[in-house]
Design a protein around this motif. Sequence first.
Motif, mmCIF file in Angstrom:
data_model
loop_
_atom_site.group_PDB
_atom_site.id
_atom_site.type_symbol
_atom_site.label_atom_id
_atom_site.label_comp_id
_atom_site.label_asym_id
_atom_site.label_seq_id
_atom_site.Cartn_x
_atom_site.Cartn_y
_atom_site.Cartn_z
ATOM 1 N N ASP A 90 36.346 15.054 5.767
ATOM 2 C CA ASP A 90 36.586 16.239 4.925
ATOM 3 C C ASP A 90 36.910 17.471 5.765
ATOM 4 O O ASP A 90 36.599 18.601 5.379
ATOM 5 N N PHE A 91 37.563 17.252 6.891
ATOM 6 C CA PHE A 91 37.928 18.357 7.784
ATOM 7 C C PHE A 91 38.816 19.378 7.076
ATOM 8 O O PHE A 91 38.830 20.557 7.439
ATOM 9 N N TYR A 92 39.524 18.950 6.057
ATOM 10 C CA TYR A 92 40.359 19.857 5.266
ATOM 11 C C TYR A 92 39.537 21.026 4.729
ATOM 12 O O TYR A 92 40.017 22.153 4.643
ATOM 13 N N HIS A 93 38.284 20.717 4.377
ATOM 14 C CA HIS A 93 37.405 21.751 3.832
ATOM 15 C C HIS A 93 36.397 22.291 4.851
ATOM 16 O O HIS A 93 35.863 23.390 4.662
ATOM 17 N N THR A 94 36.122 21.520 5.907
ATOM 18 C CA THR A 94 35.057 21.897 6.843
ATOM 19 C C THR A 94 35.581 22.432 8.171
ATOM 20 O O THR A 94 34.785 22.744 9.063
ATOM 21 N N TYR A 95 36.904 22.520 8.328
ATOM 22 C CA TYR A 95 37.480 22.867 9.629
ATOM 23 C C TYR A 95 36.946 24.191 10.168
ATOM 24 O O TYR A 95 36.779 24.353 11.391
ATOM 25 N N TYR A 96 36.688 25.140 9.298
ATOM 26 C CA TYR A 96 36.286 26.479 9.748
ATOM 27 C C TYR A 96 35.009 26.407 10.583
ATOM 28 O O TYR A 96 34.933 26.960 11.684
ATOM 29 N N ASP A 97 34.011 25.705 10.055
ATOM 30 C CA ASP A 97 32.739 25.582 10.766
ATOM 31 C C ASP A 97 32.806 24.535 11.872
ATOM 32 O O ASP A 97 32.154 24.685 12.922
ATOM 33 N N ASP A 98 33.561 23.456 11.655
ATOM 34 C CA ASP A 98 33.689 22.425 12.693
ATOM 35 C C ASP A 98 34.303 23.007 13.964
ATOM 36 O O ASP A 98 33.850 22.730 15.080
ATOM 37 N N LEU A 99 35.335 23.810 13.794
ATOM 38 C CA LEU A 99 35.970 24.426 14.959
ATOM 39 C C LEU A 99 35.025 25.386 15.664
ATOM 40 O O LEU A 99 35.061 25.525 16.895
ATOM 41 N N ALA A 100 34.162 26.031 14.911
ATOM 42 C CA ALA A 100 33.182 26.936 15.527
ATOM 43 C C ALA A 100 32.228 26.163 16.440
ATOM 44 O O ALA A 100 31.825 26.662 17.501
ATOM 45 N N LEU A 101 31.861 24.946 16.037
ATOM 46 C CA LEU A 101 31.004 24.111 16.885
ATOM 47 C C LEU A 101 31.715 23.750 18.183
ATOM 48 O O LEU A 101 31.107 23.744 19.262
ATOM 49 N N LEU A 102 33.003 23.446 18.094
ATOM 50 C CA LEU A 102 33.764 23.118 19.298
ATOM 51 C C LEU A 102 33.899 24.348 20.191
ATOM 52 O O LEU A 102 33.803 24.254 21.420
ATOM 53 N N ALA A 103 34.106 25.492 19.572
ATOM 54 C CA ALA A 103 34.185 26.737 20.342
ATOM 55 C C ALA A 103 32.864 27.038 21.041
ATOM 56 O O ALA A 103 32.832 27.607 22.133
ATOM 57 N N GLU A 104 31.759 26.628 20.413
ATOM 58 C CA GLU A 104 30.442 26.826 21.023
ATOM 59 C C GLU A 104 30.333 26.060 22.338
ATOM 60 O O GLU A 104 29.622 26.474 23.260
ATOM 61 N N MET A 105 31.029 24.936 22.425
ATOM 62 C CA MET A 105 31.058 24.182 23.682
ATOM 63 C C MET A 105 31.962 24.839 24.713
ATOM 64 O O MET A 105 31.973 24.447 25.876
ATOM 65 N N GLY A 106 32.786 25.782 24.262
ATOM 66 C CA GLY A 106 33.679 26.462 25.186
ATOM 67 C C GLY A 106 35.091 25.918 25.217
ATOM 68 O O GLY A 106 35.851 26.192 26.155
ATOM 69 N N PHE A 107 35.476 25.148 24.196
ATOM 70 C CA PHE A 107 36.798 24.527 24.174
ATOM 71 C C PHE A 107 37.896 25.550 24.474
ATOM 72 O O PHE A 107 37.924 26.639 23.904
#
Length: 481
Positions: free
Chosen positions: A81-98
């Motif tokens: 469901d990344f279509y709806h969750t991308y906003y927060d999912d990307l924030a988690l990746l950014a937290e890793m420093g992507f």
Amino acid sequence: MLKNYQIPKDFLWGGAIAANQAEGAHDIGGKGKSIADVHKYYPNKSNSEIQMEQQNGMTVSQIEDNLADKEGYYPKRHGIDFYHTYYDDLALLAEMGFKNFRTSIDWTRIFPTGEEEEPNEEGLKFYDKLIDRIIELGMEPIISILHYETPINISLKYGGWHNRKVADLFYKYGKVVLDRYKDKVKYWIVINQINLVGFEPFNSTAIPYDAVDDYEEATFQAIHNQFVASAKLKKYAEVVNPEMQIGTMVSDVTVYPASSKPDDVELAFKKNRMEYYYTDVQFFGEYPQYALNYFKENNIHIDITEEDKQILKENTMDYLAISYYYTDTADASKNTLKQTSTTPNPNVESSPWGWAIDPQGLYISLSTYWDRYKKPLMIAENGLGMYDEMEDGKIHDDYRIEYLSAHLSAMKEAMYDGADIFAYCAWGPIDIVSCSSAQMNKRYGFIHVDLDNEGKGSGKRMKKDSFDWYKKVIKTNGAEL
């Protein structure tokens, strides 16, 4: 010395997913059905049976039956469901420093059947928001124009990519997204893993197995049409924004000789050279003689026009992206030049899916591609699919850390020896549906997604131990692995 080697400060650490394995929302926003949407989950089939099914492709009747099927489960229609969750999912990746995030634009969100006169604006608006969010979080978007998402209508109506009309339809779609994101996306991969016609023929070419008389000939014609479409988009990109970098991508499936016997060494050399044929065409701008000989000796006839030759010669790719997962061997006593005709390497361990764990092979692959082409390299996919087990409410995935650490060390060694590698994309940094098996429990991520093979679960995201490990890798720019 290697231990003192420092990765360039502008290196792009990150990860990669594919739209069809993550987005879901298959019936939202005007999306059409793609070839991924007819990939059914079979709970009672073994891993080897599932992989063999991929190699066998699909027939017209299977496609039609799966489109009409109301009872079966088709995981790629739902993804995570990344279509709806991308906003927060990307924030988690950014937290890793992507520093980068690679994904694909699903052709069927833009042109639902591939034939529409005008693009679907609602689909484009979704990617507007997605790409803006990637940039907002400080990540470089790396976008694949085609990642196994050919409209199913193209399979049924045109027989797939061996029909030249499909290259024209794809070129039209490609121009739309290049125009739309010319000032936002620098790095483009035209076609994902363009060489995997042996392992994933339907994913690669969208050709139903019974729609052609000679399947091997049809697949090579399909790849030729993809070469031409890629070159035309490279030419178009030069006009739209010369700063855009247009790359091609292969899956590294080069092999070792099974022994030092000359027959094994020669077979391995020839098999590997037939893998380099894909990149030889796209970087040297012409078909190598060894490939033309193979076609002639196997009675394979490819329609290559003078115009095709010119467009290929004048529009070679800017960089090479590779996916790397495993190696195999070539044994002349039982293997042939066929891509899938290989023998497992008894000298290395394997994953539960039979994929050999061989970080040294990554060093060899990267170094060989650099020596051959002297073109910038991107590791577009690399990772370990495993069954993750919950323990005390957490996932302690030391095996994933060990795998990735060893492969990153191999990457650093290749860079130390001169290879120009500018990005690393860990595959599936958040758990997604498997491409080959449509399983959810073949997991690659640093982030666990609470869904099972039948799509049941809360969908909740949870950090694994590897999350903090990769965060440290990025923070130290690869100094601590």
